[in-house]
Design a protein around this motif. Structure first.
Motif, short mmCIF file in Angstrom:
data_model
loop_
_atom_site.label_atom_id
_atom_site.label_comp_id
_atom_site.label_asym_id
_atom_site.label_seq_id
_atom_site.Cartn_x
_atom_site.Cartn_y
_atom_site.Cartn_z
N GLY A 255 0.79 -1.22 0.00
CA GLY A 255 0.00 0.00 0.00
C GLY A 255 0.82 1.27 0.00
N ARG A 256 2.13 1.18 -0.15
CA ARG A 256 2.99 2.36 -0.12
C ARG A 256 3.00 3.03 -1.49
NH1 ARG A 256 8.03 -0.77 2.64
NH2 ARG A 256 7.82 -1.83 0.62
N GLN A 257 2.87 4.35 -1.49
CA GLN A 257 2.68 5.09 -2.72
C GLN A 257 3.86 6.01 -3.03
OE1 GLN A 257 -0.97 7.20 -1.98
NE2 GLN A 257 -2.25 5.42 -2.41
N VAL A 258 4.16 6.12 -4.31
CA VAL A 258 5.19 7.04 -4.81
C VAL A 258 4.65 7.69 -6.07
CG1 VAL A 258 7.50 7.23 -5.81
CG2 VAL A 258 7.10 5.64 -3.91
N VAL A 259 4.89 8.97 -6.23
CA VAL A 259 4.65 9.63 -7.52
C VAL A 259 5.94 10.36 -7.90
CG1 VAL A 259 3.65 11.74 -6.54
CG2 VAL A 259 3.14 11.10 -8.90
N ALA A 260 6.39 10.16 -9.14
CA ALA A 260 7.67 10.70 -9.56
C ALA A 260 7.61 11.21 -10.99
CB ALA A 260 8.76 9.64 -9.44
N LEU A 261 8.31 12.28 -11.24
CA LEU A 261 8.62 12.73 -12.59
C LEU A 261 9.72 11.83 -13.12
CD1 LEU A 261 8.73 14.81 -14.97
CD2 LEU A 261 10.37 16.09 -13.56
N THR A 262 9.60 11.38 -14.36
CA THR A 262 10.64 10.54 -14.92
C THR A 262 10.60 10.58 -16.44
OG1 THR A 262 11.71 8.37 -14.74
CG2 THR A 262 9.31 8.39 -14.93
N GLU A 263 11.48 9.82 -17.07
CA GLU A 263 11.47 9.61 -18.51
C GLU A 263 10.99 8.20 -18.78
OE1 GLU A 263 15.10 11.23 -20.67
OE2 GLU A 263 15.77 11.42 -18.59
N ALA A 264 10.33 7.99 -19.90
CA ALA A 264 9.74 6.69 -20.20
C ALA A 264 10.79 5.58 -20.12
CB ALA A 264 9.12 6.72 -21.60
N GLY A 265 10.51 4.58 -19.30
CA GLY A 265 11.43 3.47 -19.08
C GLY A 265 12.27 3.61 -17.84
N MET A 266 12.30 4.80 -17.25
CA MET A 266 12.99 5.03 -15.98
C MET A 266 11.95 5.04 -14.86
SD MET A 266 15.64 8.04 -17.09
CE MET A 266 16.56 7.95 -18.62
N LEU A 267 12.43 5.00 -13.61
CA LEU A 267 11.53 4.87 -12.47
C LEU A 267 11.41 6.13 -11.63
CD1 LEU A 267 12.45 1.28 -11.21
CD2 LEU A 267 10.61 1.98 -12.77
N ALA A 268 12.33 7.08 -11.74
CA ALA A 268 12.23 8.27 -10.88
C ALA A 268 13.26 9.30 -11.25
CB ALA A 268 12.40 7.90 -9.41
N LYS A 269 12.85 10.55 -11.08
CA LYS A 269 13.75 11.68 -10.88
C LYS A 269 13.27 12.33 -9.59
CE LYS A 269 14.51 12.37 -15.80
NZ LYS A 269 15.85 11.73 -15.79
N ALA A 270 12.73 13.53 -9.66
CA ALA A 270 12.15 14.16 -8.48
C ALA A 270 10.79 13.54 -8.19
CB ALA A 270 12.01 15.66 -8.69
N GLY A 271 10.44 13.46 -6.88
CA GLY A 271 9.15 12.91 -6.53
C GLY A 271 8.96 12.88 -5.03
N LEU A 272 7.85 12.24 -4.60
CA LEU A 272 7.55 12.13 -3.17
C LEU A 272 6.77 10.86 -2.92
CD1 LEU A 272 4.61 14.42 -2.04
CD2 LEU A 272 5.12 13.99 -4.43
N ASN A 273 6.73 10.46 -1.63
CA ASN A 273 5.98 9.26 -1.28
C ASN A 273 4.97 9.57 -0.17
OD1 ASN A 273 7.26 9.06 1.29
ND2 ASN A 273 8.87 7.73 0.48
N ASP A 274 4.15 8.56 0.16
CA ASP A 274 3.07 8.78 1.10
C ASP A 274 3.55 8.88 2.55
OD1 ASP A 274 3.58 5.88 0.81
OD2 ASP A 274 1.98 5.67 2.28
N ALA A 275 4.84 8.66 2.80
CA ALA A 275 5.42 8.90 4.12
C ALA A 275 5.87 10.35 4.27
CB ALA A 275 6.59 7.96 4.38
N GLY A 276 5.57 11.19 3.27
CA GLY A 276 5.95 12.60 3.33
C GLY A 276 7.41 12.86 3.02
#
Length: 362
Positions: A146-167
């Motif tokens: 149930g842990r959430q992450v939202v991140a800006l990225t490029e297609a095929g990558m998993l993250a650049k800047a972002g945040l998660n539900d733990a703040g």
């Protein structure tokens, strides 16, 4: 939802998330991979065989040091149909081409003691080659716990800047040293994702410090805390084999693309020069005194001092192809609200920032 970038939302185990992401963005991932394979050849002189060799090294290191991230990347390859070695090379594109293609970003952190809302804020302009604009997206994941992450990225990558539900949030800048090499450990973007998946600030710092890496990287990491406890932020200047730390001054942190701590590794930007040497100081100064609202942070991100190589970076078509760069996206993270506000860049012409809240979009 009216967003400036495509958003892909997936859920499940890391492998299931990766497969679903790969299927949903298969065409973008294939096109982005082909684009980078061409750039690996033209910018770094790497043919497909050598790229696949580096990809295999990146995959092995990722499975050793960040197995959940590696499981997701294996899933991306499976879902998209792109060879797994090319997916890992894509996530190691910084190691493979950054020495040939230096680009710049500006990151900002504001503690609750200085923000007008009392919230912990992170912000960044992501500056990169304009040809990469079509491949930018938002990736929202909910794992099997149930842990959430939202991140800006490029297609095929998993993250650049972002945040998660733990703040917990992360912003990023490229760095470079003479110690950087393509076969030194887990790739730059795997390290970013590992930090972003941490549940607390110390775990994020541990993920950064304890993971062997071949590329230098700067991470501005912050977290809001529950129960009215003031949040915290720290800047990590990471080089192969060494880490430097910067702490907020008067509740503010800013960083660009040169080292501000006294690491033993030689900063390669000193042999190149550029706007990094004034952008961080300018951002600190422009934030000014008194309470800092999001409007002021966004105004700093739109600043044109030193244009076109300003905080709000603009393309210079007269430059060599490899040297072109502009602000592709601009974002502000409110860690207390679990909110990302994002605009397609350059932010001076993007109009409104669009809000994404964790829990409402994944």
């Amino acid at each position: 939802m009216d967003l400036p970038l495509p958003m892909i939302s997936v859920s499940g185990t890391p492998r299931e998330c990766g497969i679903a992401y790969g299927i949903a963005a298969a065409d973008l991932i294939a096109a982005n991979t082909a684009n980078y394979m061409a750039r690996f050849s033209t910018s770094a002189g790497l043919d497909a065989e050598r790229v696949h060799g580096y990809g295999a090294l990146f995959r092995a290191a990722s499975h050793r040091h960040a197995p959940r991230v590696a499981a997701m990347l294996d899933g991306v390859a499976e879902g998209s149909g792109v060879p797994v070695e090319e997916i890992y090379a894509l996530n190691g594109r910084t190691e493979l081409i950054y020495t040939a293609e230096p680009h710049e970003c500006t990151a900002i952190g504001v503690l609750g003691e200085r923000s007008a809302s009392g919230h912990t804020l992170l912000a960044q302009n992501w500056d990169w080659h304009p040809d990469q604009r079509p491949f930018a997206l938002l990736l929202a994941t909910t794992d099997e716990l149930g842990r959430q992450v939202v991140a800006l990225t490029e297609a095929g990558m998993l993250a650049k800047a972002g945040l998660n539900d733990a703040g917990l949030g992360v912003c990023v800048n490229m760095l470079g040293t003479r110690l950087d090499r393509p076969d030194g450990g887990a790739p730059y973007h795997v390290l970013l994702r590992a930090a972003l998946e941490a549940r607390h600030l110390a775990a994020a710092i541990k993920a950064v410090c304890a993971t062997p890496r071949g590329a230098s990287i700067n991470l501005l990491v912050g977290q809001s805390f529950p129960g009215g406890t003031p949040g915290e932020a720290i800047d990590l200047e990471v080089a192969p084999g060494d880490v430097g730390f910067l702490h907020p001054v008067d509740g503010v942190l800013t960083h660009t693309n040169h080292f501000e701590t006294a690491l033993s590794a030689h900063d390669t930007l000193k042999a190149i020069g550029g706007s990094s040497f004034f952008r961080a100081a300018r951002a600190r100064r422009l934030l000014g005194a008194g309470p800092i609202g999001e409007d002021r942070v966004r105004a700093v991100l739109r600043d044109h001092g030193g244009h076109p190589q300003s905080i709000c970076r603009h393309d210079e078509p007269g430059l060599a192809q490899a040297d072109r760069s502009e602000t592709l996206c601009s974002l502000v993270l409110d860690l207390d609200e679990r909110r990302m506000s994002i605009a397609a860049g350059p932010p001076c012409t993007a109009g409104a920032y669009h809000d994404v809240w964790l829990g409402k979009t994944v």
